[in-house]
Design a protein around this motif. Structure first.
Motif, short mmCIF file in Angstrom:
data_model
loop_
_atom_site.label_atom_id
_atom_site.label_comp_id
_atom_site.label_asym_id
_atom_site.label_seq_id
_atom_site.Cartn_x
_atom_site.Cartn_y
_atom_site.Cartn_z
N ASP B 95 22.34 40.49 31.10
CA ASP B 95 23.73 40.87 31.36
C ASP B 95 24.63 40.61 30.16
OD1 ASP B 95 23.14 41.67 33.82
OD2 ASP B 95 24.26 40.12 34.91
N ILE B 149 42.65 38.80 33.21
CA ILE B 149 42.12 38.46 34.56
C ILE B 149 43.07 38.91 35.67
CG2 ILE B 149 40.72 36.50 33.78
CD1 ILE B 149 42.91 34.65 34.94
N LYS B 151 44.95 41.41 38.30
CA LYS B 151 44.35 42.45 39.13
C LYS B 151 44.48 43.85 38.55
CE LYS B 151 43.94 40.51 43.70
NZ LYS B 151 44.57 40.19 44.96
N GLY B 159 31.59 46.64 35.69
CA GLY B 159 30.88 45.65 36.51
C GLY B 159 31.31 44.22 36.29
N GLU B 161 34.25 42.14 37.02
CA GLU B 161 35.54 42.11 37.70
C GLU B 161 36.50 41.19 36.99
OE1 GLU B 161 35.41 42.38 42.33
OE2 GLU B 161 33.62 41.33 41.65
N ARG B 162 37.72 41.63 36.92
CA ARG B 162 38.80 40.89 36.24
C ARG B 162 38.40 40.50 34.81
NH1 ARG B 162 42.39 38.05 39.79
NH2 ARG B 162 42.07 38.80 41.90
N ILE B 164 36.03 38.97 33.66
CA ILE B 164 35.39 37.67 33.44
C ILE B 164 33.95 37.90 33.02
CG2 ILE B 164 34.62 35.52 34.51
CD1 ILE B 164 37.20 35.50 36.08
N THR B 167 30.94 32.45 33.12
CA THR B 167 31.55 31.20 33.60
C THR B 167 30.58 30.06 33.36
OG1 THR B 167 30.65 31.34 35.84
CG2 THR B 167 32.74 32.47 35.44
N TYR B 353 35.81 29.76 31.50
CA TYR B 353 35.82 31.19 31.81
C TYR B 353 35.97 31.95 30.51
CZ TYR B 353 36.54 29.30 36.39
OH TYR B 353 36.38 28.58 37.53
#
Lengths: 79, 769
Positions: B95, B149, B151, B159, B161-162, B164, B167, B353
């Motif tokens: 990934d 980050i 909305k 793929g 989201e936000r 990120i 983590t 993050y």
């Protein structure tokens, strides 16, 4: 809470036992892995993976991990 | 004038710990050292890269037909000429392999390669770039992690989201309970800037693909093996068909062990044209299109008792990851780990993050996340000591790591000389006496690793390896996969090999940086080479020595092979050193005895069961004396003192050079080197406007070398030279705090920030706050 020494919590998605085998460690594992299957499982529990993650990032403490840990506990298969 | 002191010198070695000049020094100063820039191959073409002017845009069409009409232009490549493989160093975590060096469909930062041209001269190639027509659909960009980050932020990679990207969570102890025990809790937000690696040699590559389907790449990189494996992956070739040569490299600092446009584009052009292609980046390209130190936003909450005992710490970090992952995911982890250093916390929690933005990707850089961590940690600790009325040195000392301490679930500290570092810094402060009114002293502590244990590259090879071959004339060939990038690793390995074999440094010929002739090694990053390749080298040399001594034993009639030793080229009985023979004579006998087969020793090193991070940790304390012009806010470094626990030094001269170099880079990070972006565009991509520290701005760099003994290191050695990049910025911040009582929360500290802080302080004082 489960007793990790006798009753380790296994990740409901990948079957991995995280660190001590406690539910909170399982939650940490799920956030840390964060791949599509783990995210989808969390979302399927009526939670929002990304909202929990952002909350964890922007507020002190471990509230998001604890919320997910509680859900993991509740959804564990009954013996 | 620099002062250099040694505390706890170990017993004398024959070669180790003596002053050895870099073995490549003469070649470098006489101009004979051949860098990638100097490579000339028959039929060679010159390449140039067309870059995106947009921070975020879809590529709709690329038409290079007009460029091809220019006389002297041989070819153009775009993403369509590649396999479109998303690459990265994370072969175990697919990934995170998210970068196409020549993207097919979308660009994500200003300066990203879009097409590359090969021509008969560099000038023609440059001209041809103007004749390539790219049709873009410009997309909304986002440049700061805290915006990315939100909305409604644009999606940079599908793929995620936000936005990120990665983590990381580190936790030990009962954090909330430990906070409950605290009698004082402090929270702060910090901002840490990026930093350019600023290698004197910009990115450079010459690639040559032949009809036999073999690729040879000369490149400026930090790991020839990484380059070989990564290039084979993106080109769809076998590793063995790709040869990477990196003989002399003009600096790396963490930026040169990922694929860059010079290497990739020259290779793709060469494959298309069957001609060697050279690409050398300009300084501006190096600024805008190679990765940088990771900018970070840090939230830190620390709980202590009134007597200064540390209880708990929580940190939350958002890093500006830029457009691609690079090595930034490791920086995200390490910043969280080293934020706890060098202290004992009953409860510790870190959430990191990494966020995609439409800016230059951020990656590893000397210190690997720790300079940012220490900027925040060490200033907050100083402020806490002031709030509680405690001596900041003694408060630090009271909570420090010690030999045998275990960082819960993370690391065991086998050697630790930080206590002596505190003593040396206290002596230096005392020696300064009363300072002039415009000067003050700041200090900062930290610890660092001696190579990472991580195998995200998923290699089946050992982390480091070495082969020692002895010639009939007594000279020794040492083949290592380690990469000499100016830090002196080849000299270090020559010293270790000479010491282990009992010969002179001049007898050792070191071969590195060529994948056809050197064993695989994970390269120069994370301060791993002295410890890891050093262990492999020592093992290989000892193996060769043992083979030789077996012959000496057979003829000497002594009891066991270990009654013999070799020192200074003299093979002798340990108890009767006069009884022996010359090394070269023994070598010849051994060769004859083995039917002419050469003596070959092999060594390898991969750390096992050494914790989560590293086999060993160094410790250090940085003191700086700072002068401030209150009219302009200008900072001048007047003096400095470093106390550094480096285990057993292998080479004093190399050690001093590394510490001075690290200090200068760290000082630049603290108050000079600033990378301002506007709408994703770097505003100072040149050496005039990017304020790198210069020799005239360097203060004396006094050093106290604290010699401990690291059981895991070769002859007890561990890190020196990267760790010192970590504490200096905070030391400068702490000096400002002591001089003015201002708390600097953004790094680097620029003059206007000091003036604003002073103004704000005066206004508050006027209001009686």
């Amino acid at each position: 809470m489960s007793d990790p020494t006798n009753d380790p919590v296994i990740c409901p998605v990948c079957g991995k036992k995280a660190k001590t085998g406690s539910a909170i460690d399982c939650a940490r594992h799920m956030f840390g892995t964060g791949d599509k299957p783990h995210r989808e499982w969390v979302n399927a529990q009526g939670l929002s993976f990304i909202d929990l993650l952002i909350d964890q990032a922007t507020t002190p403490g471990n509230a998001s991990y604890q919320i997910l840990a509680d859900v993991i506990e509740k959804t564990r298969p009954k013996k | 004038m620099n002062k250099y002191t040694v505390i706890n010198p170990h017993s004398k070695f024959t070669v180790l710990n003596t002053h050895v000049h870099n073995i490549d020094g003469v070649a470098k100063v006489t101009g004979r050292a051949e860098y990638t820039f100097d490579i000339k191959l028959p039929g060679m073409l010159y390449g140039k890269i067309l870059r995106s002017p947009h921070p975020h845009a879809k590529i709709l069409n690329i038409d290079y037909s007009r460029a091809m009409e220019i006389p002297g232009v041989y070819g153009v490549v775009t993403g369509k000429d590649t396999l479109g493989i998303k690459q990265g160093i994370w072969r175990r975590y697919k990934d995170l392999c998210d970068e196409q060096i020549l993207p097919v469909d979308k660009v994500r930062y200003i300066g990203e390669p879009v097409a590359a041209v090969a021509a008969i001269t560099e000038e023609i190639a440059e001209k041809a770039l103007d004749y390539i027509d790219v049709e873009y659909e410009v997309l909304q960009g986002v440049y700061e992690p805290l915006d990315a980050i939100k909305k409604d932020a644009p999606e940079i990679h599908e793929g995620f989201e936000r936005n990120i990207n990665v983590t990381r969570h580190i936790e030990w102890g009962e954090v909330e309970e430990a906070f409950d025990e605290a009698e004082y809790v402090r929270e702060d937000w910090f901002k840490c800037g990026g930093q350019a690696h600023m290698c004197m040699e910009t990115r450079a590559a010459v690639s040559s693909y032949t009809p036999e389907k073999k690729m040879t790449i000369y490149s400026s990189n930090q790991s020839a093996y990484y380059m070989q494996a990564l290039m084979a992956g993106v080109l769809g070739m076998r590793e063995g068909d790709v040869r990477v040569i990196a003989q002399y490299v003009g600096g790396g600092f963490g930026g040169k062990f990922e694929l860059d446009g010079a290497i990739f584009c020259s290779a793709i052009l060469s494959m298309k044209l069957f001609r060697p292609v050279k690409i050398i980046y300009t300084r501006e390209e190096d600024f805008i299109a190679t990765k940088r130190r990771t900018p970070m936003f840090y939230y830190v909450r620390t709980g202590v008792k009134k007597d200064g005992t540390f209880c708990a710490r929580e940190a939350k970090v958002f890093t500006n990851g830029g457009a691609y992952t690079g090595m930034g995911a490791t920086a995200l982890y390490l910043t969280g780990f080293f934020h706890s250093f060098p202290y004992r916390w009953k409860g510790y929690r870190y959430d990191g993050y990494r966020v995609y933005t439409n800016t230059l990707p951020s990656t590893s850089m000397r210190g690997f996340g720790a300079p940012q961590a220490m900027w925040c940690s060490e200033q907050q600790i100083e402020w806490i000591a002031a709030d509680l009325g405690l001596d900041p040195i003694e408060m630090r000392r009271k909570n420090s790591h010690y030999e045998g301490y275990e960082v819960p679930g993370q690391a065991t500290i086998a050697s630790c000389g930080i206590d002596q570092c505190y003593d040396e810094i206290k002596k230096w402060i005392a020696s300064k006496g009363k300072l002039p009114a415009n000067r003050s002293i700041g200090l900062s502590a930290c610890g660092f690793m001696s190579g990472g244990i991580f195998n995200w590259f998923d290699t089946p090879y050992s982390f480091s390896s070495a082969v020692v071959t002895i010639n009939q004339d007594g000279t020794v060939e040492l083949h290592i996969g380690a990469q000499e990038i100016g830090q002196g690793s080849n000299t270090t390995m020559a010293i270790i090999c000479a010491e282990a074999l009992g010969v002179k440094v001049g007898d050792i010929k070191v071969h590195s940086g060529d994948t056809d002739h050197c064993p695989a090694d994970l390269g120069a990053w994370g301060s791993r080479q002295t410890l890891m390749t050093g262990n492999a080298t020592k093992m290989a040399a000892e193996s060769a020595k043992k083979q030789l001594l077996e012959f000496a034993y057979a003829q000497s009639g002594l009891n066991i092979v270990y009654d013999l030793d070799i020192k200074d080229g003299w093979v002798h009985a340990i108890a009767r050193p006069e009884r022996g023979e010359e090394f070269v004579q023994l070598v010849r006998k051994a060769l004859r005895g083995k039917d002419g087969q050469r003596i070959v020793g092999r060594g390898y090193y991969t750390p096992h069961r050494k914790g989560m991070i590293s086999p060993a940790y160094s410790y250090m304390l940085q003191g700086v004396e700072v002068e401030v012009d209150e009219e302009t806010g200008k900072i001048t470094l007047v003096d400095s003192m470093t106390a550094h626990d480096c285990g057993q030094p292998i080479n004093h001269l190399g050690l001093i050079g590394q510490l001075e170099g690290a200090f200068s880079m760290a000082a630049g990070y603290g108050y000079l080197e600033y990378m301002p972006y506007e709408d994703g565009k770097l505003m100072n991509p040149n050496l005039v406007d990017y304020k790198m520290i210069r020799s005239t701005e360097m203060p004396p760099a006094n050093i106290a070398e604290i010699d401990t003994y690291e059981p895991e290191g070769p002859y007890g050695a561990k890190e020196a030279g990267e760790g010192l990049t970590n504490p200096t910025a905070a030391a400068i911040g702490n000096a400002l705090f002591h001089r003015f009582g201002i708390q600097m929360k953004e790094c680097p500290v620029r003059p206007e920030m000091i003036l604003n802080a002073l103004k704000e302080k005066k206004e508050k004082e006027a209001q009686g706050k």
